[in-house]
Design a protein around this motif. Structure first.
Motif, PDB file in Angstrom:
ATOM      1  N   UNK A 137       7.942   5.889   7.238  1.00  8.69           N
ATOM      2  CA  UNK A 137       8.016   6.435   5.587  1.00  8.69           C
ATOM      3  C   UNK A 137       6.945   5.525   4.874  1.00  8.69           C
ATOM      4  N   UNK A 146       0.763   4.493  -0.307  1.00  9.24           N
ATOM      5  CA  UNK A 146       0.707   5.647   0.414  1.00  9.24           C
ATOM      6  C   UNK A 146       0.416   5.505   1.835  1.00  9.24           C
ATOM      7  N   UNK A 147       0.395   4.470   2.363  1.00  9.73           N
ATOM      8  CA  UNK A 147       0.557   4.147   3.912  1.00  9.73           C
ATOM      9  C   UNK A 147       1.934   3.678   4.119  1.00  9.73           C
ATOM     10  N   UNK A 148       2.192   3.925   5.553  1.00 13.84           N
ATOM     11  CA  UNK A 148       3.533   3.687   6.157  1.00 13.84           C
ATOM     12  C   UNK A 148       3.733   2.523   6.255  1.00 13.84           C
ATOM     13  N   UNK A 181       0.832  -1.227   0.038  1.00 11.37           N
ATOM     14  CA  UNK A 181       0.132   0.105   0.071  1.00 11.37           C
ATOM     15  C   UNK A 181       0.879   1.304   0.008  1.00 11.37           C
ATOM     16  N   UNK A 214       1.804   0.843   9.049  1.00 11.74           N
ATOM     17  CA  UNK A 214       0.571   0.933   8.764  1.00 11.74           C
ATOM     18  C   UNK A 214       0.317  -0.257   7.862  1.00 11.74           C
TER      19      UNK A 214
END
Lengths: 587, 241
Positions: free
Chosen positions: B132, B92-94, B90, B97
């Motif tokens: 990040x 856009x997720x860190x 994913x 996450x």
């Protein structure tokens, strides 16, 4: 040869600026604002006013000059900058002159109703344009064009710091000028308008010259202060943590207090505008769950708004086919029911809209992206057409809608929110609904369910492979979003007391979607900002109404080009679209 | 009894048959690899096991329980975790996450935290980059993240699809070293799909060679490594044996 001439920046910029101005004139944009005085000042022995329409023409000329001027050393105009800028302004002025001349000899009104002699006078900056002293008028226009182009080129040559300081000042003066009438209305409501007349605002609206200068000076001073770190944020950062917390909580308390007295400061009309903004923000928060969190493009969101509004109307209207039953029930329960009408309708409408969301969700869950958008679009139209149909006329009133919706009541008192003070009182109801929606959205976003939504948004297949139940998760998003729209629908009915199918057009869905995108997809604060910008501003610019969608389109294009992440983006989108200091390591 | 068993599985993409009767077994604690050319049905086999594609015939058993009728999310809940080809981060997720979504089927907060620390211990580079965005990681780091995310579900069996794809040789070695460590030290059962047949057979206990939707050959990895047919077709024809 002709080709290289066409590529000359002065010619290109001048032509673009001139033609855009002509276009704005022909569609009526310029004439619509010819009565809105922006600035009024004493000049050359007479009171002269700068109207918004004229300001747009001047801005086009200045823009042409700024665009044509080549970039030079910072702080200095490029050697040929002023020349190119003046030339561009001249070209644009020539286009305007040609347009005015053409309009004089050929009647364009058959095609463009707005192509009036007044328009020609306006774009040519003349009294009775090209009638008597045509040569002198033309010369004057060309000189003006060149001067404005030069101004644009000089602006382009300014040091970045000067531009940074000047931009807010100019925008503030323009903003105060455009909204002068609104400010005066609010000031008059509080009985202090007279203190501002003369030096800040003038009687006929518009900003007075001393006021404009004062505002600009203040804006520049604020910019200088910010350069030295005198902003509230930095001042706060210098405090000890305990004090910082105290100051922050004091600030929040003040902000809340201000919000609570806001409708009374603003008066009835502006409270009404605020109510509309609040309703759209509420729907924005709901749609944000579906589109922003779960990434499902829903173009028929207005359907749930309509479901909520009609449910509440049927349950509370005097004209509703259910009215006899309701009177009966109320008669029986009157003694035991402290909450009636509105407070029964709210949960019912939320429930019906939420169920509607789930029911729509079930058949369309297999669809993704574009397909989902089209299906929901169809659903939105079906609901509106059903409401309008003769078939359901006995129940929903057809195109007449349902009138006589009962007002909201203050809980446990039975006092109705109606009459003169209604917009102000309704504000609290809408505010409470928005705060509830913000709370729900925030808690959901940070929950397990919120993470599942984001996973689905990012990649449905992988999300499924992670063990996320796609059907349940999507239905939850649809249902929650729809329930919030249902709540908004109830409040909408109460606000207007009558609802028509026309209130639930496709445009409402698109408007809500646009405010989410402008605010920043997935961001809760962004929804608020988006609602203020896209619903509040057009409401205030009443004359603007006709051109609302044109300006709207322009704003969307500009936003997507320059700030694709929205005005107040959430962390994820910022990470995606503005990567900072996190370069990917090489494989 | 095998932990995972496929019996005569047929799978289709619309009307195109991708698996024409695949049977295979993975025992507890084993690394089993599927090798074969492009289009042989390796990825389809994994997608069928994890429920992303439903088999039209045949059945799949996890520890004797038939799972081929279950929806994908329920199969994950049973402990079959798929790390898809192309990693499926994913973006856009860190990093953190991403890992937490891996534990989506679990509700034991303390256990999730323990496993998060364990994943960070296995992949120290992920700990450095935990805040990040996943999309900003390098290819090797993304593969580690995908595997770490798979481990967060406490899998009974991990399905790895082309973990070495698109990685520099040095990172390929590192990824295979990690696979070996996960299996030998932590006892994770792994079904590995690989184009890089030699590396896969070196880390695996047993292997299956797929060809156009059939199992062509099966046997201990060490034997396949020296099998003349396999050597010729999949190991670059160096002919070690």
């Amino acid at each position: 040869m002709s080709r290289s001439l066409l590529q000359h920046p002065s010619l290109r910029s001048g032509l673009i600026a001139g033609l855009v101005t002509v276009f704005l004139g022909l569609v009526g944009f310029l004439s619509a604002f010819q009565d809105d005085a922006l600035l009024v000042g004493h000049l050359l022995g007479a009171n002269r006013s700068l109207t918004l329409g004229t300001a747009v023409v001047l801005a086009a000329l200045i823009w042409a000059g700024a665009r044509a001027a080549p970039a030079g050393r910072p702080g200095w105009p490029a050697p040929r900058g002023p020349l190119y800028g003046a030339l561009a302004g001249l070209v644009a002025a020539l286009v305007l002159a040609a347009f005015a001349r053409l309009g004089r000899s050929v009647d364009l009104r058959a095609i463009f109703p707005k192509a009036s002699p007044e328009l020609y006078d306006m774009v040519a900056f003349s009294g009775g344009a090209f009638a008597g002293e045509a040569g002198w008028e033309l010369l004057r226009l060309l000189i003006l064009g060149a001067a404005m182009g030069l101004l644009g080129a000089l602006w382009q040559g300014l040091a970045p710091r000067s531009r940074r300081l000047a931009t807010p000042a100019i925008l503030l003066v323009l903003g105060l000028g455009v909204f002068a009438e609104q400010f005066l209305l609010v000031l008059a409501h509080n009985g202090i308008a007279e203190h501002f007349r003369g030096w800040l605002f003038l009687k006929g609206g518009g900003l007075a010259a001393p006021g404009a200068i004062l505002v600009a000076v203040l804006a520049v001073a604020a910019g200088l202060a910010a350069e030295r770190g005198w902003t509230p944020r930095q001042a706060l950062a210098r405090q000890a943590p305990a004090r910082r917390r105290a100051i922050l909580s004091l600030g929040w308390t003040l902000a809340l207090a201000l919000t609570l007295v806001l409708p009374w400061l603003l008066g009835s009309y502006h409270s009404d505008v605020l109510d509309t903004v609040g309703l759209y923000a509420l729907m924005g928060l709901g749609l944000n769950i579906v589109v922003g969190f779960a990434g499902m493009l829903d173009l028929g969101y207005v359907a749930f708004f309509a479901l909520g509004a009609y449910t509440a109307a049927v349950l509370t209207s005097k004209e509703s086919f259910l009215a006899p039953c309701i009177r009966l029930v109320e008669g029986v329960c009157a003694e035991h029911m402290p909450l009636t009408g509105f407070w029964v309708a709210v949960p019912a409408a939320v429930l019906v809209a939420g169920l509607g969301g789930v029911l729509l969700g079930i058949p369309v869950l297999k669809m993704r992206g574009d397909y989902l958008a089209i299906i929901t679009l169809g659903f939105g139209e079906i609901i509106r057409i059903l409401a309008q149909s003769d078939w359901l006329r006995p129940y929903l009133g057809g195109s007449q809608g349902i009138a006589g919706i009962a007002p909201a009541t203050i809980p446990f008192s039975g006092i109705a929110v109606a009459g003169l003070r209604k917009p102000q009182l309704l504000f609290y109801l809408i505010l409470a609904a928005c705060l509830l929606a913000v709370f729900i959205a925030r808690r959901l976003r940070d929950s397990r369910l919120g993470r599942a939504w984001m996973a689905i948004r990012e990649d449905e297949d992988v999300a499924e492979a992670m063990g996320i139940h796609l059907v349940m998760t999507k239905l939850m998003a649809f249902g929650t979003g729809a329930a919030l729209a249902g709540l908004a629908g109830t409040l909408f009915g109460v606000k207007l007391t009558t609802i028509y199918p026309h209130s639930f057009a496709l445009l409402v869905s698109i408007n809500i979607l646009a405010l989410i995108i402008v605010g920043g997809m997935g961001s809760i604060a962004g929804v608020m900002v988006g609602a203020l910008v896209l619903v509040g501003l057009p409401e205030l610019l009443r004359d603007f109404q006709d051109f609302r969608w044109m300006a709207f389109g322009a704003v969307l294009v500009w936003m997507m080009l320059n700030r694709p992440e929205g005005l107040l983006p959430d962390a994820e989108r910022r990470r995606e679209l503005r990567p900072e200091g996190a370069p990917a390591a090489a494989d | 009894m095998a932990l995972l068993e496929l019996r005569d599985v047929h799978s289709y993409y619309d009307r195109i048959q991708a698996l024409k009767g695949v049977s295979l077994e993975v025992a507890e604690g084993e690394v089993v690899t599927l090798i074969g050319a492009n289009g042989a049905g390796k990825t389809t086999t994994l997608r069928t096991i994890s429920g992303l594609i439903r088999p039209r015939e045949g059945s799949i058993y996890l520890a004797g329980e038939r799972i081929s009728e279950l929806p994908a999310h329920a199969i994950v809940a049973k402990g079959v975790v798929h790390v898809p080809e192309g990693r499926g981060i994913f973006g856009r997720l860190t990093v953190e996450e991403n890992l937490r979504i891996g534990a989506f089927t679990r509700r034991d907060k303390a256990g999730i935290q323990t496993d998060l620390d364990a994943v960070f211990a296995t992949f120290p580079r992920l700990r450095e980059r935990r805040r990040q965005a996943g999309g900003t990681l390098s290819g090797g780091e993304q593969q580690m993240l995908a595997m770490g995310r798979g481990l967060m579900a406490r899998p009974r069996i991990l399905l790895l699809d082309e973990p070495s794809m698109g990685l520099a040789p040095i990172l390929v070695e590192e990824i295979f070293a990690i696979i070996r460590r996960l299996n030998r030290e932590q006892g994770v059962t792994i079904l590995l799909v690989e184009q890089n047949a030699r590396a896969a057979l070196e880390v695996a206990h047993r292997g299956y060679v797929l060809e156009t939707g059939h199992v062509r050959l099966a046997g201990p990895a060490a034997e396949l490594l020296v099998d003349p047919e396999v050597t010729k077709a999949y190991l670059g024809g160096e002919g070690q044996g």
